[in-house]
Scaffold this motif. Structure first.
Motif, PDB file in Angstrom:
ATOM      1  N   ALA A 274     -24.943 -11.773  -3.602  1.00 19.61           N
ATOM      2  CA  ALA A 274     -23.722 -12.331  -3.005  1.00 19.61           C
ATOM      3  C   ALA A 274     -23.888 -12.522  -1.505  1.00 19.61           C
ATOM      4  O   ALA A 274     -23.460 -13.538  -0.947  1.00 19.61           O
ATOM      5  CB  ALA A 274     -22.531 -11.415  -3.303  1.00 19.61           C
ATOM      6  N   GLY A 275     -24.531 -11.568  -0.836  1.00 10.71           N
ATOM      7  CA  GLY A 275     -24.786 -11.706   0.596  1.00 10.71           C
ATOM      8  C   GLY A 275     -25.762 -12.829   0.897  1.00 10.71           C
ATOM      9  O   GLY A 275     -25.616 -13.544   1.893  1.00 10.71           O
ATOM     10  N   VAL A 276     -26.773 -12.991   0.028  1.00  9.68           N
ATOM     11  CA  VAL A 276     -27.738 -14.071   0.210  1.00  9.68           C
ATOM     12  C   VAL A 276     -27.044 -15.430   0.104  1.00  9.68           C
ATOM     13  O   VAL A 276     -27.230 -16.312   0.955  1.00  9.68           O
ATOM     14  CB  VAL A 276     -28.873 -13.964  -0.830  1.00  9.68           C
ATOM     15  N   VAL A 277     -26.238 -15.603  -0.938  1.00  7.49           N
ATOM     16  CA  VAL A 277     -25.529 -16.873  -1.131  1.00  7.49           C
ATOM     17  C   VAL A 277     -24.566 -17.138   0.029  1.00  7.49           C
ATOM     18  O   VAL A 277     -24.457 -18.267   0.514  1.00  7.49           O
ATOM     19  CB  VAL A 277     -24.789 -16.866  -2.482  1.00  7.49           C
ATOM     20  N   LYS A 278     -23.893 -16.102   0.491  1.00  8.40           N
ATOM     21  CA  LYS A 278     -22.976 -16.259   1.621  1.00  8.40           C
ATOM     22  C   LYS A 278     -23.726 -16.709   2.867  1.00  8.40           C
ATOM     23  O   LYS A 278     -23.277 -17.594   3.600  1.00  8.40           O
ATOM     24  CB  LYS A 278     -22.248 -14.946   1.889  1.00  8.40           C
ATOM     25  N   GLY A 279     -24.890 -16.098   3.109  1.00  7.73           N
ATOM     26  CA  GLY A 279     -25.679 -16.478   4.278  1.00  7.73           C
ATOM     27  C   GLY A 279     -26.194 -17.900   4.195  1.00  7.73           C
ATOM     28  O   GLY A 279     -26.135 -18.661   5.176  1.00  7.73           O
ATOM     29  N   ILE A 280     -26.696 -18.302   3.017  1.00 13.78           N
ATOM     30  CA  ILE A 280     -27.194 -19.674   2.848  1.00 13.78           C
ATOM     31  C   ILE A 280     -26.055 -20.672   2.986  1.00 13.78           C
ATOM     32  O   ILE A 280     -26.196 -21.714   3.652  1.00 13.78           O
ATOM     33  CB  ILE A 280     -27.877 -19.821   1.468  1.00 13.78           C
ATOM     34  N   THR A 281     -24.919 -20.365   2.376  1.00 10.40           N
ATOM     35  CA  THR A 281     -23.766 -21.257   2.463  1.00 10.40           C
ATOM     36  C   THR A 281     -23.329 -21.441   3.917  1.00 10.40           C
ATOM     37  O   THR A 281     -22.977 -22.552   4.340  1.00 10.40           O
ATOM     38  CB  THR A 281     -22.594 -20.701   1.630  1.00 10.40           C
ATOM     39  N   GLY A 282     -23.383 -20.350   4.691  1.00 12.94           N
ATOM     40  CA  GLY A 282     -23.008 -20.438   6.097  1.00 12.94           C
ATOM     41  C   GLY A 282     -23.932 -21.334   6.899  1.00 12.94           C
ATOM     42  O   GLY A 282     -23.477 -22.133   7.732  1.00 12.94           O
TER      43      GLY A 282
ATOM     44  N   CYS B  21     -33.048 -29.096  -0.342  1.00 15.69           N
ATOM     45  CA  CYS B  21     -33.892 -27.924  -0.104  1.00 15.69           C
ATOM     46  C   CYS B  21     -35.256 -28.115  -0.772  1.00 15.69           C
ATOM     47  O   CYS B  21     -35.339 -28.377  -1.971  1.00 15.69           O
ATOM     48  CB  CYS B  21     -33.215 -26.663  -0.636  1.00 15.69           C
ATOM     49  N   ALA B  22     -36.313 -27.979   0.012  1.00 20.94           N
ATOM     50  CA  ALA B  22     -37.666 -28.150  -0.519  1.00 20.94           C
ATOM     51  C   ALA B  22     -38.285 -26.834  -0.968  1.00 20.94           C
ATOM     52  O   ALA B  22     -39.273 -26.830  -1.709  1.00 20.94           O
ATOM     53  CB  ALA B  22     -38.557 -28.798   0.540  1.00 20.94           C
TER      54      ALA B  22
ATOM     55  N   MET C  97     -25.152 -22.939  -7.107  1.00 20.23           N
ATOM     56  CA  MET C  97     -24.887 -23.702  -5.882  1.00 20.23           C
ATOM     57  C   MET C  97     -25.802 -24.924  -5.760  1.00 20.23           C
ATOM     58  O   MET C  97     -25.761 -25.650  -4.772  1.00 20.23           O
ATOM     59  CB  MET C  97     -25.009 -22.809  -4.648  1.00 20.23           C
ATOM     60  N   ARG C  98     -26.663 -25.116  -6.790  1.00 19.50           N
ATOM     61  CA  ARG C  98     -27.532 -26.291  -6.887  1.00 19.50           C
ATOM     62  C   ARG C  98     -28.533 -26.398  -5.737  1.00 19.50           C
ATOM     63  O   ARG C  98     -28.837 -27.493  -5.256  1.00 19.50           O
ATOM     64  CB  ARG C  98     -26.689 -27.568  -6.969  1.00 19.50           C
ATOM     65  N   LEU C  99     -29.047 -25.247  -5.331  1.00 20.16           N
ATOM     66  CA  LEU C  99     -30.100 -25.253  -4.324  1.00 20.16           C
ATOM     67  C   LEU C  99     -31.393 -25.697  -5.000  1.00 20.16           C
ATOM     68  O   LEU C  99     -31.856 -25.060  -5.952  1.00 20.16           O
ATOM     69  CB  LEU C  99     -30.256 -23.856  -3.714  1.00 20.16           C
TER      70      LEU C  99
END
Length: 442
Positions: free
Chosen positions: A42-50, A62-63, A233-235
Protein backbone atom coordinates in the motif's frame (compact mmCIF):
# COMPACT_ATOMS: atom_id res chain seq x y z
CA UNK A 1 5.32 14.05 -25.74
CA UNK A 2 6.86 12.48 -22.59
CA UNK A 3 8.89 9.33 -23.26
CA UNK A 4 9.13 6.07 -21.31
CA UNK A 5 10.35 6.16 -17.75
CA UNK A 6 11.74 3.85 -15.07
CA UNK A 7 10.40 3.58 -11.54
CA UNK A 8 12.64 2.69 -8.61
CA UNK A 9 11.24 1.94 -5.16
CA UNK A 10 13.01 1.14 -1.91
CA UNK A 11 10.97 0.10 1.12
CA UNK A 12 12.28 0.11 4.64
CA UNK A 13 10.63 -0.67 7.92
CA UNK A 14 9.70 2.99 8.39
CA UNK A 15 9.69 4.87 5.07
CA UNK A 16 9.29 4.10 1.38
CA UNK A 17 11.29 6.03 -1.23
CA UNK A 18 10.27 6.38 -4.87
CA UNK A 19 12.34 7.65 -7.80
CA UNK A 20 11.37 8.18 -11.43
CA UNK A 21 13.87 8.49 -14.28
CA UNK A 22 12.94 9.65 -17.78
CA UNK A 23 14.68 7.12 -20.03
CA UNK A 24 15.24 9.67 -22.80
CA UNK A 25 16.01 12.99 -21.08
CA UNK A 26 17.53 11.72 -17.83
CA UNK A 27 15.21 13.96 -15.81
CA UNK A 28 14.53 12.69 -12.29
CA UNK A 29 11.74 13.02 -9.72
CA UNK A 30 11.59 11.78 -6.15
CA UNK A 31 8.96 11.04 -3.53
CA UNK A 32 8.87 9.73 0.03
CA UNK A 33 6.03 8.28 2.05
CA UNK A 34 5.52 6.19 5.16
CA UNK A 35 5.80 2.42 4.95
CA UNK A 36 2.60 0.58 5.73
CA UNK A 37 3.32 -2.67 7.56
CA UNK A 38 2.19 -5.35 7.41
CA UNK A 39 0.83 -4.49 3.93
CA UNK A 40 3.92 -2.71 2.56
CA UNK A 41 2.48 -2.75 -0.97
CA UNK A 42 0.00 0.00 0.00
CA UNK A 43 2.87 2.38 0.77
CA UNK A 44 4.59 1.49 -2.50
CA UNK A 45 1.44 2.18 -4.53
CA UNK A 46 0.87 5.44 -2.65
CA UNK A 47 4.42 6.57 -3.38
CA UNK A 48 4.23 5.68 -7.08
CA UNK A 49 0.83 7.34 -7.42
CA UNK A 50 2.25 10.49 -5.83
CA UNK A 51 5.18 10.67 -8.25
CA UNK A 52 2.90 10.00 -11.23
CA UNK A 53 0.63 12.85 -10.09
CA UNK A 54 3.65 15.10 -9.60
CA UNK A 55 4.89 14.48 -13.16
CA UNK A 56 1.62 13.95 -14.99
CA UNK A 57 2.87 10.68 -16.44
CA UNK A 58 0.70 7.72 -17.38
CA UNK A 59 1.18 4.26 -15.82
CA UNK A 60 1.16 2.75 -19.31
CA UNK A 61 4.41 4.58 -20.18
CA UNK A 62 6.42 2.78 -17.49
CA UNK A 63 9.29 0.84 -19.08
CA UNK A 64 10.44 -0.90 -15.91
CA UNK A 65 9.87 -1.15 -12.18
CA UNK A 66 12.92 -1.97 -10.02
CA UNK A 67 12.32 -2.65 -6.36
CA UNK A 68 14.76 -2.75 -3.46
CA UNK A 69 13.58 -3.90 -0.07
CA UNK A 70 14.74 -4.50 3.47
CA UNK A 71 11.74 -6.72 4.17
CA UNK A 72 13.81 -9.91 4.46
CA UNK A 73 16.69 -8.20 6.25
CA UNK A 74 14.46 -6.60 8.87
CA UNK A 75 12.69 -9.93 9.45
CA UNK A 76 16.07 -11.44 10.39
CA UNK A 77 17.26 -8.51 12.51
CA UNK A 78 14.02 -8.19 14.44
CA UNK A 79 13.27 -11.95 14.56
CA UNK A 80 9.87 -11.40 12.95
CA UNK A 81 9.94 -14.09 10.25
CA UNK A 82 8.10 -17.40 9.96
CA UNK A 83 7.52 -19.89 12.75
CA UNK A 84 10.24 -22.18 11.52
CA UNK A 85 11.20 -25.82 11.88
CA UNK A 86 14.31 -27.66 10.68
CA UNK A 87 14.60 -31.22 9.33
CA UNK A 88 18.13 -32.56 9.52
CA UNK A 89 20.05 -35.84 9.47
CA UNK A 90 19.83 -38.00 12.59
CA UNK A 91 22.66 -37.04 14.94
CA UNK A 92 23.03 -33.54 13.52
CA UNK A 93 20.17 -31.77 15.31
CA UNK A 94 22.52 -29.42 17.14
CA UNK A 95 24.07 -27.96 13.99
CA UNK A 96 22.68 -24.46 14.62
CA UNK A 97 23.47 -24.54 18.34
CA UNK A 98 27.07 -25.66 17.85
CA UNK A 99 27.78 -23.49 14.82
CA UNK A 100 31.54 -23.03 14.47
CA UNK A 101 32.22 -23.25 18.23
CA UNK A 102 33.09 -19.56 18.25
CA UNK A 103 31.87 -17.20 20.95
CA UNK A 104 31.00 -13.62 19.91
CA UNK A 105 33.56 -12.23 22.39
CA UNK A 106 36.05 -14.90 23.55
CA UNK A 107 37.62 -12.52 26.08
CA UNK A 108 34.35 -11.82 27.89
CA UNK A 109 33.47 -14.42 30.53
CA UNK A 110 29.82 -13.32 30.42
CA UNK A 111 29.34 -13.34 26.67
CA UNK A 112 26.35 -15.24 25.33
CA UNK A 113 25.93 -17.17 22.09
CA UNK A 114 23.31 -15.82 19.67
CA UNK A 115 19.93 -17.51 19.89
CA UNK A 116 19.38 -19.52 16.66
CA UNK A 117 16.47 -18.70 14.37
CA UNK A 118 15.27 -22.26 15.00
CA UNK A 119 15.18 -23.30 18.66
CA UNK A 120 16.20 -26.87 19.47
CA UNK A 121 12.62 -28.01 20.19
CA UNK A 122 11.71 -27.16 16.59
CA UNK A 123 14.49 -29.30 15.09
CA UNK A 124 13.53 -32.83 13.99
CA UNK A 125 16.07 -35.48 13.03
CA UNK A 126 15.48 -38.01 10.24
CA UNK A 127 17.32 -41.33 9.83
CA UNK A 128 19.19 -40.99 6.53
CA UNK A 129 22.82 -40.63 5.50
CA UNK A 130 24.66 -39.63 2.35
CA UNK A 131 28.46 -40.01 2.37
CA UNK A 132 30.88 -37.32 1.30
CA UNK A 133 31.25 -39.16 -2.00
CA UNK A 134 27.52 -38.81 -2.66
CA UNK A 135 26.83 -42.51 -2.10
CA UNK A 136 23.81 -43.40 0.02
CA UNK A 137 24.69 -45.17 3.29
CA UNK A 138 21.26 -45.04 4.96
CA UNK A 139 18.20 -44.77 2.68
CA UNK A 140 15.50 -42.22 3.52
CA UNK A 141 12.20 -43.68 4.73
CA UNK A 142 9.01 -41.80 3.86
CA UNK A 143 7.32 -42.57 7.17
CA UNK A 144 10.26 -41.02 9.06
CA UNK A 145 9.93 -37.75 7.15
CA UNK A 146 6.15 -37.79 7.48
CA UNK A 147 6.31 -38.28 11.26
CA UNK A 148 9.01 -35.63 11.75
CA UNK A 149 7.12 -33.08 9.67
CA UNK A 150 3.89 -33.85 11.53
CA UNK A 151 5.63 -33.19 14.86
CA UNK A 152 6.90 -29.83 13.68
CA UNK A 153 3.57 -28.76 12.18
CA UNK A 154 1.86 -29.87 15.38
CA UNK A 155 4.12 -27.47 17.27
CA UNK A 156 2.90 -24.60 15.13
CA UNK A 157 5.54 -24.10 12.42
CA UNK A 158 4.45 -22.60 9.11
CA UNK A 159 7.78 -23.07 7.30
CA UNK A 160 10.34 -25.89 7.26
CA UNK A 161 14.00 -25.84 6.25
CA UNK A 162 15.58 -29.13 5.17
CA UNK A 163 19.33 -29.62 5.46
CA UNK A 164 20.75 -33.13 5.28
CA UNK A 165 24.44 -33.88 5.66
CA UNK A 166 26.31 -33.97 2.32
CA UNK A 167 23.15 -33.10 0.38
CA UNK A 168 25.27 -30.76 -1.76
CA UNK A 169 26.82 -33.92 -3.24
CA UNK A 170 23.62 -35.89 -3.67
CA UNK A 171 20.30 -34.04 -3.23
CA UNK A 172 17.96 -37.00 -3.80
CA UNK A 173 17.03 -37.37 -0.13
CA UNK A 174 16.26 -33.66 0.25
CA UNK A 175 14.20 -33.64 -2.95
CA UNK A 176 12.20 -36.61 -1.72
CA UNK A 177 11.72 -35.03 1.71
CA UNK A 178 10.38 -31.82 0.15
CA UNK A 179 7.88 -33.81 -1.91
CA UNK A 180 6.69 -35.72 1.17
CA UNK A 181 6.27 -32.60 3.31
CA UNK A 182 4.43 -30.69 0.58
CA UNK A 183 2.15 -33.63 -0.12
CA UNK A 184 1.03 -33.93 3.49
CA UNK A 185 1.27 -30.24 4.47
CA UNK A 186 0.61 -28.19 1.32
CA UNK A 187 0.28 -24.87 3.18
CA UNK A 188 3.75 -25.14 4.75
CA UNK A 189 6.59 -23.31 2.99
CA UNK A 190 9.61 -25.59 2.41
CA UNK A 191 13.24 -24.76 1.57
CA UNK A 192 16.01 -27.31 0.91
CA UNK A 193 19.72 -26.63 1.20
CA UNK A 194 20.67 -28.41 -2.04
CA UNK A 195 18.56 -25.87 -3.94
CA UNK A 196 19.30 -22.75 -1.91
CA UNK A 197 23.08 -23.19 -1.55
CA UNK A 198 24.52 -26.56 -2.68
CA UNK A 199 27.99 -26.10 -1.21
CA UNK A 200 30.19 -27.79 1.39
CA UNK A 201 30.27 -26.47 5.02
CA UNK A 202 27.25 -27.84 6.78
CA UNK A 203 26.64 -25.05 9.31
CA UNK A 204 26.80 -22.26 6.75
CA UNK A 205 24.62 -24.21 4.30
CA UNK A 206 22.09 -24.86 7.05
CA UNK A 207 22.17 -21.22 8.13
CA UNK A 208 21.50 -19.92 4.60
CA UNK A 209 18.66 -22.42 4.15
CA UNK A 210 17.15 -21.45 7.50
CA UNK A 211 17.32 -17.76 6.59
CA UNK A 212 15.69 -18.46 3.22
CA UNK A 213 12.88 -20.42 4.87
CA UNK A 214 12.52 -17.85 7.66
CA UNK A 215 11.77 -14.97 5.28
CA UNK A 216 10.04 -16.93 2.50
CA UNK A 217 6.37 -16.61 3.57
CA UNK A 218 6.68 -12.89 4.23
CA UNK A 219 8.52 -12.13 0.96
CA UNK A 220 6.23 -14.29 -1.22
CA UNK A 221 3.05 -12.87 0.29
CA UNK A 222 4.35 -9.34 -0.19
CA UNK A 223 5.40 -9.83 -3.83
CA UNK A 224 2.06 -11.46 -4.71
CA UNK A 225 0.16 -8.57 -3.13
CA UNK A 226 2.41 -5.97 -4.76
CA UNK A 227 2.01 -7.50 -8.23
CA UNK A 228 -1.76 -7.52 -7.77
CA UNK A 229 -1.82 -3.85 -6.76
CA UNK A 230 0.54 -2.85 -9.58
CA UNK A 231 -1.65 -4.66 -12.11
CA UNK A 232 -4.70 -2.82 -10.74
CA UNK A 233 -3.06 0.55 -11.37
CA UNK A 234 -1.96 -0.67 -14.84
CA UNK A 235 1.72 0.05 -14.37
CA UNK A 236 3.18 -1.35 -17.58
CA UNK A 237 6.79 -2.05 -16.61
CA UNK A 238 7.80 -5.55 -15.45
CA UNK A 239 8.58 -5.92 -11.75
CA UNK A 240 12.17 -6.75 -10.85
CA UNK A 241 13.70 -7.00 -7.37
CA UNK A 242 17.30 -6.10 -6.55
CA UNK A 243 19.31 -8.94 -5.06
CA UNK A 244 22.12 -9.23 -2.54
CA UNK A 245 24.79 -9.34 -5.27
CA UNK A 246 23.72 -5.97 -6.69
CA UNK A 247 21.84 -7.41 -9.65
CA UNK A 248 18.11 -7.89 -10.08
CA UNK A 249 15.71 -10.73 -10.79
CA UNK A 250 12.11 -10.97 -11.98
CA UNK A 251 9.72 -11.19 -9.05
CA UNK A 252 8.66 -14.74 -10.03
CA UNK A 253 12.25 -15.99 -9.58
CA UNK A 254 12.68 -14.14 -6.29
CA UNK A 255 9.64 -15.97 -4.91
CA UNK A 256 11.48 -19.25 -5.57
CA UNK A 257 14.60 -18.10 -3.68
CA UNK A 258 13.58 -15.20 -1.43
CA UNK A 259 16.85 -15.43 0.49
CA UNK A 260 18.56 -13.74 -2.45
CA UNK A 261 16.93 -10.47 -1.29
CA UNK A 262 18.40 -10.50 2.24
CA UNK A 263 20.65 -7.59 1.32
CA UNK A 264 18.47 -6.22 -1.50
CA UNK A 265 18.08 -2.66 -0.24
CA UNK A 266 21.58 -2.33 1.26
CA UNK A 267 23.23 -3.73 -1.89
CA UNK A 268 21.42 -1.18 -4.06
CA UNK A 269 22.69 1.58 -1.76
CA UNK A 270 26.28 0.39 -2.16
CA UNK A 271 25.89 0.28 -5.95
CA UNK A 272 24.69 3.90 -5.85
CA UNK A 273 27.59 4.89 -3.56
CA UNK A 274 30.09 3.37 -5.98
CA UNK A 275 28.53 5.25 -8.88
CA UNK A 276 28.54 8.51 -6.92
CA UNK A 277 32.15 8.11 -5.78
CA UNK A 278 33.24 7.47 -9.38
CA UNK A 279 31.30 10.50 -10.63
CA UNK A 280 32.82 12.71 -7.93
CA UNK A 281 36.33 11.33 -8.37
CA UNK A 282 36.57 10.04 -4.79
CA UNK A 283 38.54 6.79 -4.50
CA UNK A 284 37.86 5.67 -0.94
CA UNK A 285 34.36 5.85 0.50
CA UNK A 286 32.65 4.70 3.68
CA UNK A 287 28.98 4.13 2.79
CA UNK A 288 26.54 4.38 5.70
CA UNK A 289 22.81 3.95 5.12
CA UNK A 290 20.74 4.49 8.28
CA UNK A 291 17.09 3.52 8.06
CA UNK A 292 14.31 3.03 10.55
CA UNK A 293 15.29 -0.48 11.62
CA UNK A 294 18.87 -1.11 10.51
CA UNK A 295 22.06 0.66 9.50
CA UNK A 296 24.06 -0.70 6.55
CA UNK A 297 27.81 -0.19 6.27
CA UNK A 298 30.20 -0.78 3.38
CA UNK A 299 33.80 0.21 2.62
CA UNK A 300 34.61 1.07 -1.01
CA UNK A 301 38.18 1.41 -2.28
CA UNK A 302 39.03 2.90 -5.67
CA UNK A 303 35.29 3.36 -6.30
CA UNK A 304 34.93 -0.40 -6.73
CA UNK A 305 31.90 -2.35 -5.53
CA UNK A 306 33.03 -4.71 -2.75
CA UNK A 307 31.87 -8.32 -2.99
CA UNK A 308 32.04 -11.15 -0.49
CA UNK A 309 30.89 -14.73 0.04
CA UNK A 310 31.19 -14.33 3.81
CA UNK A 311 29.27 -11.51 5.37
CA UNK A 312 27.02 -11.25 8.41
CA UNK A 313 23.44 -10.24 9.06
CA UNK A 314 23.15 -9.36 12.70
CA UNK A 315 24.37 -12.43 14.61
CA UNK A 316 24.47 -14.81 11.66
CA UNK A 317 26.87 -15.62 8.79
CA UNK A 318 25.64 -15.30 5.22
CA UNK A 319 27.57 -17.11 2.48
CA UNK A 320 25.48 -16.03 -0.49
CA UNK A 321 27.65 -14.15 -3.01
CA UNK A 322 26.72 -10.59 -2.17
CA UNK A 323 27.82 -7.01 -2.06
CA UNK A 324 30.05 -6.74 0.99
CA UNK A 325 27.78 -4.80 3.30
CA UNK A 326 27.18 -5.39 6.98
CA UNK A 327 24.00 -4.54 8.83
CA UNK A 328 23.44 -3.66 12.48
CA UNK A 329 20.11 -3.27 14.22
CA UNK A 330 20.41 0.46 14.83
CA UNK A 331 17.99 2.85 13.14
CA UNK A 332 15.60 5.66 13.88
CA UNK A 333 12.94 3.28 15.16
CA UNK A 334 15.27 1.16 17.29
CA UNK A 335 13.81 0.73 20.78
CA UNK A 336 15.73 1.71 23.91
CA UNK A 337 15.54 -0.58 26.93
CA UNK A 338 17.44 -1.69 30.03
CA UNK A 339 19.10 -5.09 30.19
CA UNK A 340 19.07 -7.27 33.30
CA UNK A 341 22.02 -5.31 34.68
CA UNK A 342 20.28 -1.96 34.22
CA UNK A 343 22.48 -0.94 31.28
CA UNK A 344 20.91 1.05 28.43
CA UNK A 345 20.60 -0.97 25.22
CA UNK A 346 19.31 0.19 21.84
CA UNK A 347 17.90 -2.23 19.22
CA UNK A 348 17.65 -4.53 17.43
CA UNK A 349 13.90 -4.42 18.07
CA UNK A 350 12.25 -1.60 16.17
CA UNK A 351 8.96 0.27 16.49
CA UNK A 352 8.75 0.34 12.67
CA UNK A 353 6.15 2.56 11.05
CA UNK A 354 3.24 1.08 13.02
CA UNK A 355 2.91 2.02 15.79
CA UNK A 356 6.21 3.79 15.22
CA UNK A 357 8.11 5.90 17.75
CA UNK A 358 6.09 7.27 20.65
CA UNK A 359 6.25 10.77 19.15
CA UNK A 360 4.16 9.61 16.17
CA UNK A 361 1.11 9.56 18.43
CA UNK A 362 -0.12 6.20 17.12
CA UNK A 363 -0.12 4.25 20.33
CA UNK A 364 3.59 3.48 20.60
CA UNK A 365 4.90 3.76 24.15
CA UNK A 366 8.47 2.43 23.83
CA UNK A 367 11.20 5.11 23.61
CA UNK A 368 13.16 5.03 20.34
CA UNK A 369 16.16 6.79 18.84
CA UNK A 370 13.78 9.16 17.03
CA UNK A 371 12.15 10.07 20.35
CA UNK A 372 15.59 10.80 21.81
CA UNK A 373 16.51 13.03 18.87
CA UNK A 374 13.24 14.91 19.27
CA UNK A 375 13.52 15.27 23.06
CA UNK A 376 17.04 16.72 22.76
CA UNK A 377 15.88 19.30 20.20
CA UNK A 378 17.77 17.87 17.23
CA UNK A 379 14.63 17.09 15.23
CA UNK A 380 12.13 19.75 14.15
CA UNK A 381 8.66 18.41 15.02
CA UNK A 382 7.02 20.56 12.32
CA UNK A 383 9.24 19.50 9.43
CA UNK A 384 9.40 15.71 9.68
CA UNK A 385 8.89 13.82 6.41
CA UNK A 386 8.79 17.16 4.61
CA UNK A 387 6.04 18.41 6.88
CA UNK A 388 3.72 15.46 6.12
CA UNK A 389 3.97 14.13 9.67
CA UNK A 390 3.91 16.32 12.77
CA UNK A 391 5.80 14.86 15.71
CA UNK A 392 4.65 15.23 19.31
CA UNK A 393 7.57 16.06 21.63
CA UNK A 394 5.47 15.59 24.78
CA UNK A 395 4.87 11.92 23.91
CA UNK A 396 8.58 11.39 23.26
CA UNK A 397 9.44 12.88 26.65
CA UNK A 398 6.74 10.79 28.31
CA UNK A 399 8.15 7.54 26.88
CA UNK A 400 11.70 8.49 27.86
CA UNK A 401 10.60 9.55 31.34
CA UNK A 402 8.97 6.15 31.92
CA UNK A 403 12.29 4.43 31.21
CA UNK A 404 14.28 7.06 33.13
CA UNK A 405 12.30 6.32 36.29
CA UNK A 406 13.90 2.87 36.30
CA UNK A 407 17.35 4.48 36.39
CA UNK A 408 19.14 7.27 38.24
CA UNK A 409 19.08 9.50 35.16
CA UNK A 410 16.83 12.39 34.32
CA UNK A 411 14.71 12.30 31.19
CA UNK A 412 17.20 14.54 29.34
CA UNK A 413 20.20 12.50 30.49
CA UNK A 414 18.52 9.29 29.40
CA UNK A 415 17.75 10.72 25.94
CA UNK A 416 21.39 11.72 25.53
CA UNK A 417 22.45 8.28 26.75
CA UNK A 418 20.23 6.58 24.19
CA UNK A 419 21.84 8.63 21.42
CA UNK A 420 25.34 7.83 22.69
CA UNK A 421 24.56 4.10 22.78
CA UNK A 422 22.98 4.19 19.30
CA UNK A 423 26.00 6.07 17.94
CA UNK A 424 28.35 3.59 19.62
CA UNK A 425 26.51 0.72 17.95
CA UNK A 426 27.09 2.39 14.60
CA UNK A 427 30.75 3.02 15.36
CA UNK A 428 31.27 -0.62 16.32
CA UNK A 429 29.75 -1.64 13.00
CA UNK A 430 31.96 0.80 11.13
CA UNK A 431 35.08 -0.37 12.99
CA UNK A 432 34.32 -3.99 12.14
CA UNK A 433 33.82 -3.14 8.47
CA UNK A 434 37.11 -1.23 8.41
CA UNK A 435 38.99 -4.00 10.22
CA UNK A 436 37.64 -6.54 7.73
CA UNK A 437 39.21 -4.48 4.94
CA UNK A 438 42.41 -3.76 6.93
CA UNK A 439 42.01 0.01 6.86
CA UNK A 440 41.74 2.77 9.45
CA UNK A 441 39.90 5.93 8.40
CA UNK A 442 41.17 7.88 11.40
Amino acid sequence: MPGPYMIGVDIGGTFTDVAMLDAETGEQWFGKTESTPPGFEAGVVKGITGVLAQTGRSPEDCAGFVHGTTLALNAILTRSGARLGLLTTEGFGDVLEIGRLQMPDPFNLYTQKPVPLVRRQFVAEVAERVLGSGDVLTPLREEAVREAAARLVGRGVDAIAICFINAYKNPTHEIAAVEIVQRHHPTVSVSRSSEVWPEIREYERAMVTVMNAYVAPKVRTYLDSLQERVDEMRLAGPLHVTTSNGGMLPARLVKERPGTTLLSGPAAGVIASAQLSETCGIDNVLALDIGGTSADIAVLTKAQIPYSTETRIGDFPLIFPSVDVSSVGAGGGSIARLDNMGVIKVGPSSAGAVPGPACYGRGGTSPTVTDAYLATGILDPENFLGGQLRLRPELAREALAALARQTRYSERELAEGVLRVATSNLLVGVARAEAHKGIDTR
